[in-house]
Design an enzyme around this catalytic site. Structure first.
Site, short mmCIF file in Angstrom:
data_model
loop_
_atom_site.label_atom_id
_atom_site.label_comp_id
_atom_site.label_asym_id
_atom_site.label_seq_id
_atom_site.Cartn_x
_atom_site.Cartn_y
_atom_site.Cartn_z
N SER A 1 1.81 61.17 -31.39
CA SER A 1 3.05 60.51 -31.81
C SER A 1 4.20 61.49 -32.10
O SER A 1 4.97 61.28 -33.03
CB SER A 1 2.80 59.58 -33.01
N GLY B 1 -0.80 57.65 -29.88
CA GLY B 1 -0.33 56.33 -29.43
C GLY B 1 -0.26 55.30 -30.54
O GLY B 1 -0.12 54.12 -30.28
N GLU C 1 -5.17 67.35 -31.30
CA GLU C 1 -4.64 65.98 -31.25
C GLU C 1 -5.55 65.07 -32.08
O GLU C 1 -6.60 64.64 -31.59
CB GLU C 1 -4.62 65.48 -29.80
N LYS D 1 -0.36 60.42 -18.85
CA LYS D 1 -1.54 59.55 -18.79
C LYS D 1 -1.46 58.68 -17.52
O LYS D 1 -1.00 59.16 -16.49
CB LYS D 1 -1.66 58.74 -20.08
N HIS E 1 -9.35 65.98 -23.21
CA HIS E 1 -8.41 65.09 -23.91
C HIS E 1 -9.22 63.99 -24.60
O HIS E 1 -10.25 63.53 -24.08
CB HIS E 1 -7.42 64.48 -22.91
N ASN F 1 2.33 64.62 -21.32
CA ASN F 1 1.14 64.07 -20.66
C ASN F 1 1.41 62.60 -20.40
O ASN F 1 1.42 61.79 -21.32
CB ASN F 1 -0.07 64.25 -21.59
N GLU G 1 -8.93 60.92 -24.81
CA GLU G 1 -9.22 59.72 -24.01
C GLU G 1 -10.34 60.00 -23.01
O GLU G 1 -11.13 59.11 -22.69
CB GLU G 1 -7.94 59.22 -23.34
P1 13P Z 1 1.21 60.02 -27.96
O1 13P Z 1 2.32 61.04 -28.02
O2 13P Z 1 1.55 58.81 -27.17
O3 13P Z 1 0.68 59.73 -29.33
O4 13P Z 1 0.00 60.70 -27.14
C1 13P Z 1 -0.44 61.97 -27.51
C2 13P Z 1 -1.36 62.47 -26.47
O5 13P Z 1 -2.47 62.00 -26.32
C3 13P Z 1 -0.87 63.53 -25.57
O6 13P Z 1 -1.90 64.07 -24.82
#
Ligand code: 13P
Length: 261
Positions: free
Chosen positions: A214, A174, A168, A12, A96, A10, A98
Site C-alpha cells: 500500500s 492491496g 512486504e 501483477k 512474492h 509490480n 502472492e
Molecule cells: P500494493 O501496493 O497494491 O499493496 O501491492 C504491494 C505489492 O504486492 C507489490 O509487489
C-alpha cells in the site's frame, strides 16, 4: 554507506501490451528524470517484449514477476530466465507473497528460482513478509528467519551483491493498510541485521531492502526517509502513470514530512 534507491512497480495480472504502451508513453511524458534512483517496471509476461522496445534508450529498467527455475523443457505454462533475459529483463521477483500464498511457492522453490536468476546474470528481488496472523502471534521474526534462510540457502556473499530484498507484510498488500514508517523501518532493520549475522557487516550495509504494501504518493516520502528503507515495491498505485511518477517524486524529494495529497 549510501545505497542507490530502487522504486519498482509490480503490475501483477494487469495491463495488455497496448495498455502497457499507453502507460509507458504517458509516464515518459509526465515524469521528471531522477538520476539518483533506479526505476523499474514489472509488467506481466505478455507485455515484456512491447515494454522492452519502448524502454530502450530510456533509463527505466524492466523486470518480471516470476520465473521457473529450469532452463527449458516440459513445463507447460512456465517461463525460463533465458526467455526473460531475451525480453530485456534485468530484475526478476522471487517469492512474492502472492506466489507463496496463492500458488504455493515453498522456500526451496524460491531458492531454486533465485539461483536460476543469478545463474543467468540477472538480479533477483527476494520478497519476504509475514501474514496478519503471524504478526499478531508475534511470529514475524521467525517467519522472516525462515524465508531468508530458505531463500538464501547456499548463496555466496559475492552472489548476494546482486540480490535485492523486498519486505512486504502480507497484511499491507492491496489492503490500503500500510505499515507505519516506524514498523517498516523496524522490520527492515531486523532483515538487515539478519544479513549481517549470516553474511557480514559489509554485505548488510550494501544490501538494498525495499518496502512494499500500500505504498502511495501520500506515504512514499516518510517511508523512504527511514534509514534502512532503500525504495519501494508498489502494486496498485503503480498502475497509473501519474501516481507512479508522484510516488517517485515524493520518495526522492528532500527529507521532510509527507505532503498532504
Ligand atoms: P500494493 O501496493 O497494491 O499493496 O501491492 C504491494 C505489492 O504486492 C507489490 O509487489
Amino acid at each position: 554507506m549510501r545505497r542507490r534507491p530502487l522504486i519498482a512497480g509490480n503490475w501483477k495480472m494487469n495491463k495488455t501490451p497496448q495498455e502497457t504502451q499507453e502507460f509507458i508513453e504517458s509516464y515518459l511524458a509526465a515524469s521528471s528524470e531522477h538520476r539518483d534512483c533506479d526505476v523499474l517496471l514489472i509488467p506481466p509476461f505478455t507485455s515484456l517484449d512491447r515494454a522492452s522496445r519502448l524502454l530502450s534508450g530510456t533509463n527505466l529498467l524492466l523486470g518480471a514477476q516470476d520465473v521457473h527455475s529450469a532452463a527449458s523443457g516440459a513445463y507447460t505454462g512456465a517461463i525460463s530466465v533465458g526467455m526473460l533475459k531475451a525480453c530485456g529483463c534485468v530484475f526478476v521477483l522471487a517469492g512474492h507473497s502472492e506466489r507463496r500464498h496463492v500458488f504455493g511457492d515453498s522456500d526451496d522453490a524460491v531458492n531454486d528460482k533465485l539461483k536460476a536468476i543469478l545463474g543467468n546474470d540477472l538480479f533477483p528481488i527476494l520478497c519476504v513478509g509475514e501474514t496478519l496472523e503471524e504478526r499478531e502471534g508475534e511470529r514475524t521474526s521467525s517467519v522472516l528467519n525462515q524465508q531468508l534462510a530458505g531463500g538464501l540457502k547456499d548463496i555466496s556473499e559475492q552472489a548476494l551483491e546482486s540480490i535485492v530484498i523486498a519486505y512486504e507484510p502480507v497484511w499491507a498488500i492491496g489492503t490500503g493498510k500500510t505499515a507505519t514508517p516506524e514498523q517498516a523501518q523496524a522490520t527492515i532493520a531486523y532483515v538487515r541485521h539478519w544479513i549481517e549475522i549470516h553474511f557480514s557487516r559489509q554485505a548488510s550495509d550494501a544490501m538494498r531492502i525495499l518496502y512494499g504494501g500500500s505504498v502511495k504518493p501520500s506515504n512514499a516520502r516518510s517511508l523512504q526517509n527511514q534509514p534502512d528503507i532503500d525504495g519501494a515495491l508498489i502494486g496498485g498505485a503503480s498502475l497509473d502513470p501519474d501516481s507512479f511518477a508522484q510516488i517517485i517524486d515524493e520518495a526522492m524529494s528532500p527529507s521532510g514530512e509527507d505532503k498532504v495529497c
